[in-house]
Write a protein that holds these residues in place. Structure first.
Motif, PDB file in Angstrom:
ATOM      1  N   VAL A  26      22.415  31.892  33.780  1.00 32.91           N
ATOM      2  CA  VAL A  26      23.179  31.078  32.851  1.00 32.91           C
ATOM      3  C   VAL A  26      23.324  29.689  33.461  1.00 32.91           C
ATOM      4  CG1 VAL A  26      25.360  30.806  31.629  1.00 32.91           C
ATOM      5  CG2 VAL A  26      24.460  33.112  32.088  1.00 32.91           C
ATOM      6  N   TYR A  27      22.864  28.679  32.738  1.00 30.85           N
ATOM      7  CA  TYR A  27      22.895  27.304  33.257  1.00 30.85           C
ATOM      8  C   TYR A  27      24.045  26.521  32.628  1.00 30.85           C
ATOM      9  CZ  TYR A  27      18.614  27.577  35.926  1.00 30.85           C
ATOM     10  OH  TYR A  27      17.689  27.880  36.879  1.00 30.85           O
ATOM     11  N   SER A  28      24.361  25.422  33.281  1.00 33.81           N
ATOM     12  CA  SER A  28      25.438  24.562  32.791  1.00 33.81           C
ATOM     13  C   SER A  28      25.021  23.839  31.506  1.00 33.81           C
ATOM     14  CB  SER A  28      25.808  23.549  33.869  1.00 33.81           C
ATOM     15  OG  SER A  28      24.637  22.881  34.319  1.00 33.81           O
ATOM     16  N   ALA A  29      23.728  23.814  31.228  1.00 29.83           N
ATOM     17  CA  ALA A  29      23.231  23.279  29.959  1.00 29.83           C
ATOM     18  C   ALA A  29      21.789  23.746  29.815  1.00 29.83           C
ATOM     19  CB  ALA A  29      23.316  21.759  29.927  1.00 29.83           C
ATOM     20  N   THR A  61      32.111  32.078  25.267  1.00 28.20           N
ATOM     21  CA  THR A  61      32.278  30.804  24.586  1.00 28.20           C
ATOM     22  C   THR A  61      30.962  30.024  24.588  1.00 28.20           C
ATOM     23  OG1 THR A  61      34.552  30.802  25.371  1.00 28.20           O
ATOM     24  CG2 THR A  61      33.732  28.766  24.414  1.00 28.20           C
ATOM     25  N   MET A  62      30.290  30.000  25.745  1.00 27.41           N
ATOM     26  CA  MET A  62      28.977  29.338  25.807  1.00 27.41           C
ATOM     27  C   MET A  62      28.033  29.950  24.765  1.00 27.41           C
ATOM     28  SD  MET A  62      28.598  26.938  28.264  1.00 27.41           S
ATOM     29  CE  MET A  62      26.930  26.945  28.969  1.00 27.41           C
ATOM     30  N   ALA A  63      28.007  31.280  24.689  1.00 30.61           N
ATOM     31  CA  ALA A  63      27.101  31.965  23.759  1.00 30.61           C
ATOM     32  C   ALA A  63      27.482  31.663  22.314  1.00 30.61           C
ATOM     33  CB  ALA A  63      27.122  33.471  24.023  1.00 30.61           C
ATOM     34  N   GLU A  64      28.793  31.665  22.041  1.00 32.92           N
ATOM     35  CA  GLU A  64      29.226  31.396  20.667  1.00 32.92           C
ATOM     36  C   GLU A  64      28.968  29.948  20.280  1.00 32.92           C
ATOM     37  OE1 GLU A  64      33.209  32.939  20.767  1.00 32.92           O
ATOM     38  OE2 GLU A  64      32.586  34.760  19.723  1.00 32.92           O
ATOM     39  N   VAL A 114      32.394  24.271  32.333  1.00 35.80           N
ATOM     40  CA  VAL A 114      31.448  25.375  32.532  1.00 35.80           C
ATOM     41  C   VAL A 114      30.054  24.910  32.149  1.00 35.80           C
ATOM     42  CG1 VAL A 114      30.812  27.704  31.813  1.00 35.80           C
ATOM     43  CG2 VAL A 114      33.225  27.093  32.103  1.00 35.80           C
ATOM     44  N   GLY A 115      29.985  24.160  31.077  1.00 33.33           N
ATOM     45  CA  GLY A 115      28.689  23.659  30.642  1.00 33.33           C
ATOM     46  C   GLY A 115      28.788  23.066  29.269  1.00 33.33           C
ATOM     47  N   LEU A 116      27.650  22.593  28.782  1.00 28.07           N
ATOM     48  CA  LEU A 116      27.672  22.142  27.391  1.00 28.07           C
ATOM     49  C   LEU A 116      26.470  22.676  26.644  1.00 28.07           C
ATOM     50  CD1 LEU A 116      25.553  19.610  27.118  1.00 28.07           C
ATOM     51  CD2 LEU A 116      27.444  18.291  28.049  1.00 28.07           C
ATOM     52  N   THR A 117      26.646  22.795  25.352  1.00 23.68           N
ATOM     53  CA  THR A 117      25.573  23.335  24.519  1.00 23.68           C
ATOM     54  C   THR A 117      25.281  22.364  23.380  1.00 23.68           C
ATOM     55  OG1 THR A 117      27.054  24.495  23.029  1.00 23.68           O
ATOM     56  CG2 THR A 117      26.304  25.717  24.955  1.00 23.68           C
ATOM     57  N   GLN A 130      31.693  20.058  -1.125  1.00 26.65           N
ATOM     58  CA  GLN A 130      30.721  19.043  -0.716  1.00 26.65           C
ATOM     59  C   GLN A 130      29.983  19.550   0.504  1.00 26.65           C
ATOM     60  OE1 GLN A 130      33.285  15.526  -0.183  1.00 26.65           O
ATOM     61  NE2 GLN A 130      31.745  14.440  -1.420  1.00 26.65           N
ATOM     62  N   HIS A 131      28.696  19.239   0.607  1.00 25.18           N
ATOM     63  CA  HIS A 131      28.003  19.704   1.818  1.00 25.18           C
ATOM     64  C   HIS A 131      26.919  18.732   2.259  1.00 25.18           C
ATOM     65  CE1 HIS A 131      24.544  21.064  -0.610  1.00 25.18           C
ATOM     66  NE2 HIS A 131      25.461  21.395  -1.488  1.00 25.18           N
ATOM     67  N   THR A 132      26.725  18.687   3.568  1.00 22.37           N
ATOM     68  CA  THR A 132      25.612  17.937   4.150  1.00 22.37           C
ATOM     69  C   THR A 132      24.889  18.868   5.112  1.00 22.37           C
ATOM     70  OG1 THR A 132      27.028  17.206   5.950  1.00 22.37           O
ATOM     71  CG2 THR A 132      26.808  15.714   4.076  1.00 22.37           C
ATOM     72  N   SER A 133      23.587  18.674   5.233  1.00 17.95           N
ATOM     73  CA  SER A 133      22.785  19.545   6.107  1.00 17.95           C
ATOM     74  C   SER A 133      22.128  18.726   7.202  1.00 17.95           C
ATOM     75  CB  SER A 133      21.705  20.244   5.292  1.00 17.95           C
ATOM     76  OG  SER A 133      22.301  21.178   4.434  1.00 17.95           O
ATOM     77  N   GLY A 134      21.451  19.447   8.103  1.00 19.45           N
ATOM     78  CA  GLY A 134      20.683  18.758   9.152  1.00 19.45           C
ATOM     79  C   GLY A 134      21.563  18.071  10.180  1.00 19.45           C
ATOM     80  N   GLY A 135      22.788  18.531  10.310  1.00 17.07           N
ATOM     81  CA  GLY A 135      23.669  17.944  11.312  1.00 17.07           C
ATOM     82  C   GLY A 135      23.451  18.567  12.676  1.00 17.07           C
ATOM     83  N   ALA A 136      24.168  18.059  13.663  1.00 12.78           N
ATOM     84  CA  ALA A 136      24.071  18.612  15.018  1.00 12.78           C
ATOM     85  C   ALA A 136      25.415  18.429  15.695  1.00 12.78           C
ATOM     86  CB  ALA A 136      22.978  17.907  15.805  1.00 12.78           C
ATOM     87  N   ALA A 137      25.584  19.111  16.815  1.00 11.69           N
ATOM     88  CA  ALA A 137      26.840  18.987  17.547  1.00 11.69           C
ATOM     89  C   ALA A 137      26.605  19.239  19.031  1.00 11.69           C
ATOM     90  CB  ALA A 137      27.873  19.971  17.009  1.00 11.69           C
ATOM     91  N   VAL A 138      27.435  18.617  19.847  1.00 12.12           N
ATOM     92  CA  VAL A 138      27.479  18.939  21.274  1.00 12.12           C
ATOM     93  C   VAL A 138      28.822  19.615  21.527  1.00 12.12           C
ATOM     94  CG1 VAL A 138      27.439  18.063  23.635  1.00 12.12           C
ATOM     95  CG2 VAL A 138      26.107  16.905  21.850  1.00 12.12           C
ATOM     96  N   HIS A 139      28.781  20.775  22.171  1.00  9.74           N
ATOM     97  CA  HIS A 139      30.008  21.490  22.502  1.00  9.74           C
ATOM     98  C   HIS A 139      30.215  21.441  24.013  1.00  9.74           C
ATOM     99  CE1 HIS A 139      29.824  23.087  18.437  1.00  9.74           C
ATOM    100  NE2 HIS A 139      28.629  23.581  18.677  1.00  9.74           N
TER     101      HIS A 139
END
Lengths: 406, 406
Positions: free
Chosen positions: B178-181, B202-205, B252-255, B325-334
């Motif tokens: 398991v890596y930090s990213a 949490t990392m997995a989720e 712990v890391g980011l995803t 309302q909806h938009t697609s193709g988004g992204a996120a950093v956790h």
């Protein structure tokens, strides 16, 4: 409402494009107002690919894990066919052998069906669904997946047709009917428009690959009409029906078998017991023969030789076998007559055939004349025997003439 | 005797050559004197190939027939692995999910395991056999095959380990821990030698693909030590163990998550009910969010958008939803912190991250800080946040330093 069972072989399902076309055909059939059970084989050469994969990790060619592996081929194609039917607007449900209540004996690789509990299929049919069944497989005891041997999807179809009291069972394949000989090897072959169960069964048992012998036996036992027809055309096919006789020709056809092993045994064995016990324990194709100097023997398939020798050696003492001799890579031509009388009428023909090899006396098939021929000569021999017969035969199959003008 | 469960992913089983090598590894493990349950995924991209085939006949992407289709992948590899083990002289038996007693709820495509009846597995273990289980699948009610969702083989392994009271559960995969990213996107990542269940969960989720969240939850619930390790090396991997803390680093890391849809709802809905009922009925990954002007909303995966919209429209009146309302193709950093306190300590870091996008308030994850970022910027954003943190972090993970000298 009438139930019809239709079985589609691997060549008919080789690509998703073909699956789509067969799905259209199935929907046209349903629109005639019938309840449909579709039995599918594995796609194209999927089974061979699975066998190849297994060969890369194991020398084992049968048994529990092979059945688990091989049964995935039919499970895949049943799911894909149901998906295709649903996509085209039909209601459909795919089922594994276990899911549709096909019970087998506890024999891996070549199990016989012992019972079919059709309640679940019938429920789905009554709900207006096309039921797509993964052929070639059933379930023994505690969820053990057992396969019915190569060609087992035919058996699934015929057994389901019998149990569901189907109006008929269509066997869709890559040829458009039952021929007097394999058109891939023999020129001048003729298609039967009708044939009776026993003649077809004998042809199948002598190696005609068009329908599996067990499927014919199931159909006969329950008097289900079978139709052998092409997935790729709307030609009529061959009808196997209790109400119609076979062709009027005295020779129904001939078959070629290659990759045969001949085993000769000496000793004090109780032959009947030995052969039946061996067959029961391994479920192999085997036939009794007798050598030129009268020694009893067995004709088996090359691929079964190792297994058979292991079995015979293990049971040597119990049966008092002294020696076992064997040769492999043999071949045979089997002439299948309409009945024993017709065979007797053709005595000179059989004598002529001995030019090519030795006659093989086979118990239990009084209407078959078999000649062992070396593998490199077997096609020439078969063509020659075929020509000799159909040159002399005064009674051409009438129905065939009417239907196709041959 | 101690039971160890080992799960091998698709990359580890991509070819028969790899299956053979993994079989050797398994036998070496058995020789240490343990009872082994092996859980296998489908070979390589077999599942993707099956999905592709289904796409050629149907627009349907889930449901009963898809499960029937997809489950063949794991059935195949379990049979091949058992054949390989037997060829190498080990005693082994392959089992489908149904055969080894894995019961699931009646949900196709994403079923939860409801019970495992381990009698049959235990019998086989006690008879000295290596039990090879087809992952990713179980059986509901009347022999219905239900799959556990992508990554479900991890869940099979962890659930079996829990039920069998296994000494540990090894998750063999194509990364060595398991890596930090995700090292495919981020440079300078570090491997955890140890991590606790909650942090890994949490990392997995949050999308770290290394172990399936349900698998971690199963392991946590039954306190089964997990080891995430590489199939291709003997490196130590990451230990997930109740007796060991996580790394001492506050982050712990980011995803990174891509292909996300954002849905915003207006109306008088009872949110809790709506969200839990929707999740229960469809089993989707979804998270609650809140828009800039305070409207409640959902973050879901793009692939689940159609299904979700259909469900929401069907239940519009009942929940008093006015607009969707909806938009697609988004992204996120956790950013996943060790605990809420550590998160609070890093306030300035979180503020800086807002340069890249909007903060997403997520219920139930007090130790996660999520920023929605446009998909084309998400990797840059993640690298920048990663560097900002590990640049400022005074507490390097000590265990990692000791083990690998980083």
């Amino acid at each position: 409402m009438a139930v019809i069972v239709q079985k589609f072989g691997g060549t008919s399902l080789q690509t998703t494009d073909r699956i789509n076309r067969i799905a259209d055909r199935i929907i046209r059939e349903q629109e005639k107002g019938t309840q449909l059970v579709i039995v599918v084989s594995a796609m194209g050469d999927a089974t061979n690919r699975l066998v190849q994969l297994s060969g890369e990790v194991s020398s084992c060619t049968n048994g529990r894990e092979m059945d688990l592996l091989l049964s995935t081929g039919e499970q895949m194609s049943s799911a894909l066919m149901a998906l295709a039917l649903k996509e085209k607007g039909a209601e459909a449900i795919a089922m594994t052998g276990a899911q549709c209540g096909i019970e087998t004996e506890y024999v891996y690789g070549n199990a016989k069906i012992t019972a079919i509990h059709t309640e679940r299929i019938q429920q789905q049919l009554d709900a207006g669904k096309i039921v797509v069944v993964a052929g070639f497989q059933g379930c023994a005891g505690n969820q053990e997946i057992c396969t019915l041997g190569r060609g087992g999807s035919d058996t699934t179809a015929a057994a389901l047709a019998a149990e569901l009291k189907a109006e008929r069972c269509d066997i869709f394949t890559d040829v458009d009917g039952v021929y007097s000989a394999d058109p891939r090897y023999i020129t001048g072959t003729k298609k039967h428009t009708a044939i009776d169960y026993d003649n077809l069964l004998t042809m199948a048992e002598m190696g005609a690959a068009v329908v599996h012998p067990r499927a014919v036996a199931h159909a006969k036992e329950h008097q289900v009409p079978l139709v052998v027809r092409s997935s790729f055309s709307d030609l009529e096919g061959t009808l196997v029906d209790p109400s119609r006789g076979s062709s009027t020709s005295s020779l129904v056809g001939l078959t070629i078998q290659k990759e045969l092993s001949y085993l000769y045994l000496t000793g004090k064995m109780v032959k009947g017991h030995l052969f039946s016990e061996m067959t029961d324990s391994m479920g192999l194709w085997r036939r009794m023969i007798r050598s030129g100097n009268g020694e009893p023997g067995l004709m088996i398939k090359d691929k079964d030789l190792d297994q058979t020798l292991t079995w015979l050696n293990k049971n040597k003492e119990r049966f008092g076998i002294h020696t076992i001799q064997h040769t492999s890579g043999g071949a045979a031509v089997h002439m299948v007559f309409r009945n024993p009388e017709e065979k007797r009428r053709q005595g000179s023909l059989m004598e002529d055939s001995l030019y090519w090899g030795e006659a093989v006396a086979i118990d239990g098939y009084p209407s078959v004349w078999s000649v062992s021929v070396s593998e490199d000569q077997v096609v020439d021999a078969a063509q020659s025997m075929y020509d000799a017969f159909f040159g002399h035969d005064v009674q051409q199959p009438n129905e065939l003439q009417e239907a196709y003008g041959v």
